[in-house]
Design a protein around this motif. Structure first.
Motif, PDB file in Angstrom:
ATOM      1  N   LEU A  14      14.717  17.678  10.124  1.00  5.84           N
ATOM      2  CA  LEU A  14      13.843  17.553   8.970  1.00  5.84           C
ATOM      3  C   LEU A  14      12.611  16.719   9.309  1.00  5.84           C
ATOM      4  O   LEU A  14      11.470  17.078   8.972  1.00  5.84           O
ATOM      5  CB  LEU A  14      14.596  16.941   7.794  1.00  5.84           C
ATOM      6  N   LEU A  15      12.838  15.587  10.007  1.00  4.59           N
ATOM      7  CA  LEU A  15      11.717  14.738  10.412  1.00  4.59           C
ATOM      8  C   LEU A  15      10.779  15.481  11.364  1.00  4.59           C
ATOM      9  O   LEU A  15       9.556  15.347  11.299  1.00  4.59           O
ATOM     10  CB  LEU A  15      12.231  13.460  11.067  1.00  4.59           C
ATOM     11  N   LYS A  16      11.371  16.274  12.252  1.00  4.98           N
ATOM     12  CA  LYS A  16      10.568  17.041  13.203  1.00  4.98           C
ATOM     13  C   LYS A  16       9.705  18.059  12.476  1.00  4.98           C
ATOM     14  O   LYS A  16       8.520  18.248  12.793  1.00  4.98           O
ATOM     15  CB  LYS A  16      11.483  17.731  14.211  1.00  4.98           C
ATOM     16  N   GLN A  17      10.283  18.735  11.469  1.00  3.01           N
ATOM     17  CA  GLN A  17       9.531  19.711  10.689  1.00  3.01           C
ATOM     18  C   GLN A  17       8.384  19.055   9.931  1.00  3.01           C
ATOM     19  O   GLN A  17       7.313  19.632   9.768  1.00  3.01           O
ATOM     20  CB  GLN A  17      10.454  20.434   9.712  1.00  3.01           C
ATOM     21  N   LEU A  18       8.605  17.835   9.454  1.00  2.00           N
ATOM     22  CA  LEU A  18       7.576  17.098   8.711  1.00  2.00           C
ATOM     23  C   LEU A  18       6.600  16.366   9.622  1.00  2.00           C
ATOM     24  O   LEU A  18       5.637  15.763   9.147  1.00  2.00           O
ATOM     25  CB  LEU A  18       8.240  16.088   7.764  1.00  2.00           C
ATOM     26  N   ASP A  19       6.863  16.427  10.949  1.00  2.00           N
ATOM     27  CA  ASP A  19       6.017  15.753  11.936  1.00  2.00           C
ATOM     28  C   ASP A  19       5.947  14.246  11.664  1.00  2.00           C
ATOM     29  O   ASP A  19       4.892  13.628  11.725  1.00  2.00           O
ATOM     30  CB  ASP A  19       4.602  16.352  11.932  1.00  2.00           C
ATOM     31  N   ILE A  20       7.111  13.668  11.327  1.00  2.00           N
ATOM     32  CA  ILE A  20       7.211  12.237  11.043  1.00  2.00           C
ATOM     33  C   ILE A  20       8.203  11.622  12.021  1.00  2.00           C
ATOM     34  O   ILE A  20       9.288  12.164  12.239  1.00  2.00           O
ATOM     35  CB  ILE A  20       7.671  11.989   9.590  1.00  2.00           C
ATOM     36  N   THR A  21       7.828  10.505  12.599  1.00  2.00           N
ATOM     37  CA  THR A  21       8.717   9.810  13.522  1.00  2.00           C
ATOM     38  C   THR A  21       9.467   8.708  12.779  1.00  2.00           C
ATOM     39  O   THR A  21       9.016   8.226  11.722  1.00  2.00           O
ATOM     40  CB  THR A  21       7.925   9.184  14.680  1.00  2.00           C
ATOM     41  N   PRO A  22      10.604   8.266  13.315  1.00  2.00           N
ATOM     42  CA  PRO A  22      11.324   7.149  12.683  1.00  2.00           C
ATOM     43  C   PRO A  22      10.454   5.894  12.581  1.00  2.00           C
ATOM     44  O   PRO A  22      10.571   5.130  11.626  1.00  2.00           O
ATOM     45  CB  PRO A  22      12.529   6.935  13.618  1.00  2.00           C
ATOM     46  N   GLU A  23       9.578   5.678  13.565  1.00  2.00           N
ATOM     47  CA  GLU A  23       8.692   4.512  13.540  1.00  2.00           C
ATOM     48  C   GLU A  23       7.753   4.553  12.339  1.00  2.00           C
ATOM     49  O   GLU A  23       7.444   3.527  11.721  1.00  2.00           O
ATOM     50  CB  GLU A  23       7.886   4.427  14.835  1.00  2.00           C
ATOM     51  N   GLN A  24       7.265   5.774  12.000  1.00  2.00           N
ATOM     52  CA  GLN A  24       6.386   5.889  10.839  1.00  2.00           C
ATOM     53  C   GLN A  24       7.118   5.551   9.546  1.00  2.00           C
ATOM     54  O   GLN A  24       6.542   4.954   8.629  1.00  2.00           O
ATOM     55  CB  GLN A  24       5.818   7.316  10.758  1.00  2.00           C
ATOM     56  N   LEU A  25       8.380   5.905   9.476  1.00  2.00           N
ATOM     57  CA  LEU A  25       9.154   5.564   8.291  1.00  2.00           C
ATOM     58  C   LEU A  25       9.330   4.054   8.167  1.00  2.00           C
ATOM     59  O   LEU A  25       9.248   3.481   7.074  1.00  2.00           O
ATOM     60  CB  LEU A  25      10.523   6.242   8.345  1.00  2.00           C
TER      61      LEU A  25
END
Length: 358
Positions: free
Chosen positions: A18-29
């Motif tokens: 899901l994070l990959k699809q949203l192009d979001i990394t754990p660091e950004q969260l």
């Protein structure tokens, strides 16, 4: 116990996807640095920031299209338009294009509109205003380019153009110098207008050309052209080595308008120039065609100033076979003379331009 671990592993894998699809990394969260947290500007607010960040050449090409974009969507945020809306706007501009003799169905206008949109969104991605995956302009295909109608001029045609340029008008010396400069160097108009006195190397007969895309090169020129360029600077320049080299009689720096005036004048004397929409770029085409035929593709590529990997195909637009060569092949095949084959573009010596008489 094993079943619980398997379920947890599956949940983590789902979350990662899901994070990959949203192009979001754990660091950004963790740090709250997702693109959604950035205030998104409107087209009216952002387009002109982009205009200030690009080169003058890019601004000149895209400026009118950016104005149209702001007229349509000025108050909308840049994240709002969809690929379908961009395509519809491109088609609208394509339909509204002014029909001229050399019009090609508005393809160029539509292509430039899409390219202007891509330029805006490319900077928006750089600024973190939008993710590349959400770039709507990247998903709109440009119209397929048609083959250019330009071709190499024959020696007879070039002689006629050179004769009109150097015997008519309010400054035949200047116009003769322009024709000779473009024939020898195959430079674009922007390259000629960017010349400075410091760009001349008289000892080695070289000129330093700055052209589109920020490219530059030392280009060989003849001793005769070198001498005329130096004389032109001595007579019309102000002594500033960094000032524009090409000038009007009154010392003003040359602009693109001189080229417009030159070809309008030539066209009044030579109707085929108007009919075929001959321009300064045809001189470049003529020189590069001859260089490729007489020397090699590699030499023609260097002569044109094409150095990047993407320029390989560009060079081919200048060195393809011309209609005169096809006519010559037909004459050889049928054994019958053909009017175009009697004056082929391939010659033992290149077409030459003359200077105005002193």
């Amino acid at each position: 116990m094993t079943g619980g671990m398997d379920q947890r592993t599956a949940q983590l894998e789902t979350l990662r996807n899901l994070l990959k699809q949203l192009d979001i990394t754990p660091e950004q969260l963790l740090h709250g640095t997702t693109a959604a947290s950035v205030a998104v500007p409107t087209f009216d607010e952002y387009v002109w920031q982009v205009a200030e960040a690009v080169s003058p050449g890019t601004r000149r090409v895209y400026g009118s299209y950016w104005q149209r974009i702001c007229q349509h969507w000025g108050t909308r945020r840049i994240t709002e338009p969809t690929p379908l809306e961009i395509k519809r706007l491109a088609e609208e501009i394509r339909r509204d294009v002014v029909v001229r003799r050399n019009a090609r169905g508005g393809r160029t206008a539509a292509e430039h509109l899409i390219a202007a949109m891509r330029c805006i969104y490319r900077h928006a991605v750089m600024d973190g205003l939008i993710r590349q995956a959400d770039n709507p302009a990247a998903r709109v295909a440009k119209p397929r380019r048609l083959a250019s109608t330009r071709r190499a001029l024959t020696e007879t045609q070039l002689a006629a153009i050179s004769n009109i340029a150097t015997t008519t008008g309010n400054d035949p010396h200047l116009d003769g110098l322009l024709i000779r400069l473009h024939m020898e160097t195959a430079c674009r108009r922007g390259g000629a207008l960017a010349l400075r006195r410091r760009d001349l190397d008289p000892d080695n007969c070289l000129v330093y050309l700055r052209e589109k895309g920020g490219t530059s090169r030392w280009q060989p020129v003849s001793p005769t052209l070198t001498r005329h360029l130096l004389t032109h600077h001595a007579e019309r320049g102000d002594g500033d080595q960094n000032a524009p080299l090409l000038r009007y009689r009154d010392g003003r720096a040359l602009t693109y308008r001189r080229y417009d005036y030159l070809w309008r004048r030539v066209g009044t004397h030579l109707p085929w120039v108007v009919a075929q929409q001959v321009s300064t770029h045809w001189l470049r085409h003529t020189t590069l065609t001859w260089v490729e035929r007489a020397f090699s593709y590699a030499v023609a590529r260097a002569y044109a100033g094409h150095s990047g990997k993407n320029d390989v195909g560009t060079t081919m637009t200048y060195v393809r076979a011309e209609v005169q060569e096809v006519a010559a092949a037909l004459a050889a095949l049928t054994g019958e003379p053909h009017p175009l084959a009697s004056d082929p573009s391939r010659q033992d010596h290149p077409p030459r331009a003359q200077f105005a008489a002193d």
